[in-house]
Design a protein around this motif. Structure first.
Motif, PDB file in Angstrom:
ATOM      1  N   LYS A  37      51.246 -10.406  25.912  1.00 60.37           N
ATOM      2  CA  LYS A  37      52.035 -11.220  26.834  1.00 60.37           C
ATOM      3  C   LYS A  37      53.202 -11.891  26.108  1.00 60.37           C
ATOM      4  CE  LYS A  37      48.409 -14.801  26.873  1.00 60.37           C
ATOM      5  NZ  LYS A  37      47.185 -14.110  26.491  1.00 60.37           N
ATOM      6  N   GLU A  38      54.228 -12.173  26.898  1.00 61.55           N
ATOM      7  CA  GLU A  38      55.514 -12.525  26.315  1.00 61.55           C
ATOM      8  C   GLU A  38      55.599 -13.941  25.761  1.00 61.55           C
ATOM      9  OE1 GLU A  38      58.807 -11.532  25.524  1.00 61.55           O
ATOM     10  OE2 GLU A  38      57.567  -9.766  25.210  1.00 61.55           O
ATOM     11  N   THR A  39      55.057 -14.913  26.467  1.00 62.62           N
ATOM     12  CA  THR A  39      55.158 -16.261  25.944  1.00 62.62           C
ATOM     13  C   THR A  39      53.796 -16.910  25.985  1.00 62.62           C
ATOM     14  OG1 THR A  39      55.644 -17.093  28.118  1.00 62.62           O
ATOM     15  CG2 THR A  39      57.528 -16.627  26.714  1.00 62.62           C
ATOM     16  N   ALA A  40      53.256 -17.135  24.843  1.00 55.17           N
ATOM     17  CA  ALA A  40      51.959 -17.792  24.781  1.00 55.17           C
ATOM     18  C   ALA A  40      52.106 -19.007  23.901  1.00 55.17           C
ATOM     19  CB  ALA A  40      50.911 -16.848  24.242  1.00 55.17           C
ATOM     20  N   GLU A  41      52.520 -20.098  24.483  1.00 52.17           N
ATOM     21  CA  GLU A  41      52.639 -21.318  23.703  1.00 52.17           C
ATOM     22  C   GLU A  41      51.254 -21.901  23.455  1.00 52.17           C
ATOM     23  OE1 GLU A  41      54.867 -22.110  21.862  1.00 52.17           O
ATOM     24  OE2 GLU A  41      56.587 -23.063  22.769  1.00 52.17           O
ATOM     25  N   ALA A  42      50.330 -21.572  24.353  1.00 49.40           N
ATOM     26  CA  ALA A  42      48.978 -22.094  24.179  1.00 49.40           C
ATOM     27  C   ALA A  42      48.205 -21.206  23.217  1.00 49.40           C
ATOM     28  CB  ALA A  42      48.283 -22.139  25.515  1.00 49.40           C
ATOM     29  N   ASP A  43      47.037 -21.649  22.856  1.00 46.93           N
ATOM     30  CA  ASP A  43      46.191 -20.856  21.970  1.00 46.93           C
ATOM     31  C   ASP A  43      45.962 -19.472  22.560  1.00 46.93           C
ATOM     32  OD1 ASP A  43      44.083 -23.510  20.753  1.00 46.93           O
ATOM     33  OD2 ASP A  43      45.815 -22.540  19.880  1.00 46.93           O
ATOM     34  N   SER A  44      45.896 -18.490  21.713  1.00 44.96           N
ATOM     35  CA  SER A  44      45.700 -17.136  22.158  1.00 44.96           C
ATOM     36  C   SER A  44      44.742 -16.480  21.199  1.00 44.96           C
ATOM     37  CB  SER A  44      47.047 -16.406  22.158  1.00 44.96           C
ATOM     38  OG  SER A  44      46.851 -15.031  22.204  1.00 44.96           O
ATOM     39  N   PRO A  45      43.454 -16.721  21.384  1.00 48.21           N
ATOM     40  CA  PRO A  45      42.490 -16.244  20.403  1.00 48.21           C
ATOM     41  C   PRO A  45      42.540 -14.733  20.232  1.00 48.21           C
ATOM     42  CG  PRO A  45      41.384 -17.376  22.239  1.00 48.21           C
ATOM     43  CD  PRO A  45      42.848 -17.462  22.495  1.00 48.21           C
ATOM     44  N   GLU A  46      42.988 -14.056  21.273  1.00 52.06           N
ATOM     45  CA  GLU A  46      43.007 -12.590  21.178  1.00 52.06           C
ATOM     46  C   GLU A  46      44.137 -12.092  20.298  1.00 52.06           C
ATOM     47  OE1 GLU A  46      43.583 -14.251  23.997  1.00 52.06           O
ATOM     48  OE2 GLU A  46      41.855 -14.012  25.297  1.00 52.06           O
ATOM     49  N   GLY A  47      45.099 -12.935  20.002  1.00 50.87           N
ATOM     50  CA  GLY A  47      46.163 -12.502  19.097  1.00 50.87           C
ATOM     51  C   GLY A  47      47.291 -11.769  19.773  1.00 50.87           C
ATOM     52  N   THR A  48      47.257 -11.667  21.112  1.00 49.57           N
ATOM     53  CA  THR A  48      48.268 -10.876  21.798  1.00 49.57           C
ATOM     54  C   THR A  48      49.524 -11.672  22.114  1.00 49.57           C
ATOM     55  OG1 THR A  48      47.284 -11.492  23.898  1.00 49.57           O
ATOM     56  CG2 THR A  48      46.565  -9.420  22.916  1.00 49.57           C
ATOM     57  N   GLY A  49      49.481 -12.977  21.948  1.00 46.14           N
ATOM     58  CA  GLY A  49      50.620 -13.796  22.344  1.00 46.14           C
ATOM     59  C   GLY A  49      51.816 -13.610  21.424  1.00 46.14           C
ATOM     60  N   THR A  62      57.747 -27.199  17.511  1.00 45.34           N
ATOM     61  CA  THR A  62      56.892 -27.718  18.581  1.00 45.34           C
ATOM     62  C   THR A  62      55.936 -26.638  19.093  1.00 45.34           C
ATOM     63  OG1 THR A  62      58.575 -27.217  20.236  1.00 45.34           O
ATOM     64  CG2 THR A  62      58.547 -29.454  19.357  1.00 45.34           C
ATOM     65  N   THR A  63      56.088 -25.404  18.616  1.00 47.26           N
ATOM     66  CA  THR A  63      55.133 -24.350  18.969  1.00 47.26           C
ATOM     67  C   THR A  63      53.722 -24.838  18.646  1.00 47.26           C
ATOM     68  OG1 THR A  63      56.772 -22.715  18.249  1.00 47.26           O
ATOM     69  CG2 THR A  63      54.501 -21.938  18.509  1.00 47.26           C
ATOM     70  N   ALA A  64      52.800 -24.685  19.585  1.00 43.74           N
ATOM     71  CA  ALA A  64      51.408 -25.080  19.311  1.00 43.74           C
ATOM     72  C   ALA A  64      51.019 -24.487  17.956  1.00 43.74           C
ATOM     73  CB  ALA A  64      50.508 -24.547  20.424  1.00 43.74           C
ATOM     74  N   ALA A  65      50.616 -25.348  17.025  1.00 45.60           N
ATOM     75  CA  ALA A  65      50.449 -24.916  15.635  1.00 45.60           C
ATOM     76  C   ALA A  65      49.485 -23.731  15.532  1.00 45.60           C
ATOM     77  CB  ALA A  65      49.948 -26.084  14.791  1.00 45.60           C
ATOM     78  N   GLN A  66      49.942 -22.661  14.854  1.00 45.07           N
ATOM     79  CA  GLN A  66      49.078 -21.517  14.617  1.00 45.07           C
ATOM     80  C   GLN A  66      48.114 -21.845  13.473  1.00 45.07           C
ATOM     81  OE1 GLN A  66      52.449 -21.607  14.518  1.00 45.07           O
ATOM     82  NE2 GLN A  66      53.389 -19.767  15.331  1.00 45.07           N
ATOM     83  N   ASP A  67      47.181 -20.919  13.211  1.00 44.82           N
ATOM     84  CA  ASP A  67      46.144 -21.209  12.217  1.00 44.82           C
ATOM     85  C   ASP A  67      46.572 -20.960  10.777  1.00 44.82           C
ATOM     86  OD1 ASP A  67      44.295 -22.077  14.029  1.00 44.82           O
ATOM     87  OD2 ASP A  67      43.510 -20.075  14.414  1.00 44.82           O
ATOM     88  N   ALA A 239      54.722 -31.410  21.653  1.00 47.86           N
ATOM     89  CA  ALA A 239      55.751 -30.682  22.407  1.00 47.86           C
ATOM     90  C   ALA A 239      56.044 -31.349  23.751  1.00 47.86           C
ATOM     91  CB  ALA A 239      55.296 -29.246  22.640  1.00 47.86           C
ATOM     92  N   GLU A 240      55.018 -32.007  24.316  1.00 50.53           N
ATOM     93  CA  GLU A 240      55.175 -32.619  25.636  1.00 50.53           C
ATOM     94  C   GLU A 240      55.891 -33.974  25.561  1.00 50.53           C
ATOM     95  OE1 GLU A 240      52.363 -31.512  24.312  1.00 50.53           O
ATOM     96  OE2 GLU A 240      51.693 -29.858  25.588  1.00 50.53           O
ATOM     97  N   ASP A 241      56.020 -34.546  24.359  1.00 51.75           N
ATOM     98  CA  ASP A 241      56.606 -35.889  24.206  1.00 51.75           C
ATOM     99  C   ASP A 241      58.126 -35.786  24.061  1.00 51.75           C
ATOM    100  OD1 ASP A 241      53.968 -36.725  24.162  1.00 51.75           O
ATOM    101  OD2 ASP A 241      53.863 -36.718  21.972  1.00 51.75           O
ATOM    102  N   THR A 242      58.794 -35.398  25.157  1.00 54.09           N
ATOM    103  CA  THR A 242      60.213 -35.058  25.042  1.00 54.09           C
ATOM    104  C   THR A 242      61.078 -36.243  24.600  1.00 54.09           C
ATOM    105  OG1 THR A 242      60.250 -35.273  27.419  1.00 54.09           O
ATOM    106  CG2 THR A 242      60.251 -33.056  26.568  1.00 54.09           C
ATOM    107  N   ALA A 243      60.733 -37.452  25.048  1.00 57.08           N
ATOM    108  CA  ALA A 243      61.557 -38.600  24.659  1.00 57.08           C
ATOM    109  C   ALA A 243      61.459 -38.834  23.154  1.00 57.08           C
ATOM    110  CB  ALA A 243      61.136 -39.842  25.434  1.00 57.08           C
ATOM    111  N   ASP A 244      60.250 -38.759  22.604  1.00 63.27           N
ATOM    112  CA  ASP A 244      60.067 -38.916  21.158  1.00 63.27           C
ATOM    113  C   ASP A 244      60.758 -37.794  20.384  1.00 63.27           C
ATOM    114  OD1 ASP A 244      58.758 -41.292  21.112  1.00 63.27           O
ATOM    115  OD2 ASP A 244      56.776 -40.484  20.618  1.00 63.27           O
ATOM    116  N   LEU A 245      60.692 -36.585  20.917  1.00 62.22           N
ATOM    117  CA  LEU A 245      61.335 -35.463  20.220  1.00 62.22           C
ATOM    118  C   LEU A 245      62.831 -35.705  20.128  1.00 62.22           C
ATOM    119  CD1 LEU A 245      59.429 -32.418  21.750  1.00 62.22           C
ATOM    120  CD2 LEU A 245      59.407 -33.139  19.356  1.00 62.22           C
ATOM    121  N   GLU A 246      63.410 -36.176  21.222  1.00 58.51           N
ATOM    122  CA  GLU A 246      64.851 -36.427  21.208  1.00 58.51           C
ATOM    123  C   GLU A 246      65.206 -37.572  20.281  1.00 58.51           C
ATOM    124  OE1 GLU A 246      66.622 -36.561  25.185  1.00 58.51           O
ATOM    125  OE2 GLU A 246      65.726 -34.561  25.353  1.00 58.51           O
TER     126      GLU A 246
END
Ligand code: HEM
Length: 416
Positions: A37-49, A62-67, A239-246
């Motif tokens: 799948k094209e965009t997997a910002e969330a965890d993707s245990p299968e590795g297909t993201g 801000t990408t959900a930290a990989q392992d 990633a969701e804390d847009t005000a802090d990120l800015e």
């Protein structure tokens, strides 16, 4: 693929896309690994993201930290801005291909030349690979490439800081590549191939492998534990804390220099943990050192990991969270309100032969607008940290992280 499906490795993740994309295997000979799948910002245990390489900001922040992490710092050999631009273009092209699950380059079947891609990821999944490219202060040195006027004013080597014993041979660098993925071989493959592409233009100065993320950069993720066994990342910018990120991370449109809008700066610190010493400390001492319960991650005096940290709470006339606890001294309330986005990894590099102890710890990575004003301020405040009995920083580097590239462009393009 049949093999993988038999082993049940990929089936669940691929099922949604298999019909439409034919699972993308091979991509007409140019493909490298199995694309899902094209965009997997969330965890993707299968590795297909896959995580898009192109965008407003570079991926891997801000990408959900990989392992897994493969990090490299490079010395630039070229002496002209054109050579640097060419390298950044080649790295970006390769980074985009790899992140999309393709091979480093298209020519892999010529008997008389080395293949474009080294091959160790053929048949592996994209594993949410991100490739993040940075520029060290040396790039902007007066008289070197003529780019001194473009230097982000905040991009300077850090001044001496508490609890450090910096080894210059594993510090600094003109350029960096941070490759993160959920599969260690995919992360290493990206660093290896970018190092190979840089031949003649830049040479690897030092590198660091990391296993096990020690931070959370999205609310979709569980808080992981670092090698001290404590939850790390509870109070991070997400990633969701847009005000802090800015406010704390991204350069905005009005900031100088203009080419950095959408970019940020990175600090890396290899923090050796004296684990044998830590492991002899009582549970109570460990918790007082951090200021949080080990098992639950709750702040002392609280019950749940995400309970508000009450720095004013007292019991029997003593602060519940000690005056030298790590979460007190790093808290915005104690550092003039500053914050950073932490995105580090655990490492273990064998045995320290002098001490006969594990050479392991936290490869600390953080992102902010200004390394000294943000990371430096916190680290100076951590000079009185109870944690300092158990750690020493032995490598340090800072890099400007240019904004993301648009498709067809390359990272750092605005600089030239
Ligand atoms: C090996 C070294 C370190 C360890 C084991 C460690 C561990 C932790 C832990 C367990 C927490 C609490 C959970 C959380 O909010 O993430 C925390 C929080 C934090 N740490 Fe560290 N840390 C280390 C180094 C550093 C360094 C070098 C800095 C920056 C200079 C730093 C900055 C912070 C900040 C800003 C927080 C959040 C404070 C808050 O707002 O509550 N840490 N750390």
């Amino acid at each position: 693929l049949a093999d993988e499906e038999e082993r049940g490795l990929t089936r669940r993740g691929l099922i949604g896309t298999a019909g439409a994309a034919g699972v993308g295997i091979g991509l007409g000979g140019a493909g490298g690994y199995l694309v899902g799948k094209e965009t997997a910002e969330a965890d993707s245990p299968e590795g297909t993201g896959t995580v898009p390489f192109y965008g407003e900001h570079q991926a891997g922040i801000t990408t959900a930290a990989q392992d897994r992490l493969a990090f490299g710092a490079f010395d630039l050999l070229g002496e002209s801005p054109e050579e640097l631009a060419e390298l950044l273009r080649a790295w970006s092209d390769a980074g985009a291909r790899l992140a999309a699950g393709e091979r480093t380059g298209p020519v892999n079947d010529e008997p008389l030349r080395p293949p474009d891609d080294t091959g160790e990821t053929f048949g592996l999944l994209p594993s949410r690979l991100t490739v993040t490219i940075g520029l060290g202060p040396g790039i902007f040195e007066p008289g070197r490439l003529g780019l001194e006027a473009q230097r982000p004013p905040a991009l300077r080597e850090l001044p001496p800081l508490p609890v450090e014993s910096i080894d210059r041979s594993i510090s600094g660098g003109d350029l960096c590549v941070q490759a993160c993925a959920d599969d260690p071989q995919v992360a290493f493959h990206a660093l290896r191939n970018l190092t190979r592409i840089a031949r003649g233009a830049a040479v690897l100065r030092w590198s660091q492998l990391g296993f096990g993320r020690t931070s959370t950069t999205s609310r979709s993720q569980e808080t992981p534990r670092n090698l001290m066994g404590v939850k790390d990342g509870t109070n991070n910018i997400r990633a969701e804390d847009t005000a802090d990120l800015e406010k704390f991370v991204w350069y905005g449109a009005g900031d100088e220099p203009a080419w950095m809008a959408g970019g940020t700066t990175m600090v890396t610190r290899r923090i050796r943990m004296l684990l044998e010493v830590w492991d002899r400390a009582s549970l109570g001492d460990q918790e007082l050192t951090i200021g949080r319960q080990k098992e639950t991650g709750a702040p002392l005096g609280g019950a749940d990991e995400f309970d508000e940290v009450d720095l004013a709470a007292e019991a029997d006339g003593e602060p519940v969270i000690p005056v030298d606890a790590h979460i007190r001294l790093s808290a915005p309330a104690e550092t003039g309100g500053t914050k950073i986005l932490r995105r580090g990894y655990s490492f273990t590099d064998g045995v320290d032969e002098v001490r006969g102890q594990l050479d392991a710890g936290l490869f600390f990575i953080c992102f902010q607008r200004d390394p000294d004003k943000q990371f430096g301020t916190i680290q100076r405040n951590l000079g009185g940290d109870a944690l300092n009995e158990y750690i020493v920083h032995d490598s340090s580097a800072v890099f400007a992280i240019p904004p993301g590239a648009r498709e067809g462009g390359y990272v750092g393009e605005g600089l030239f």
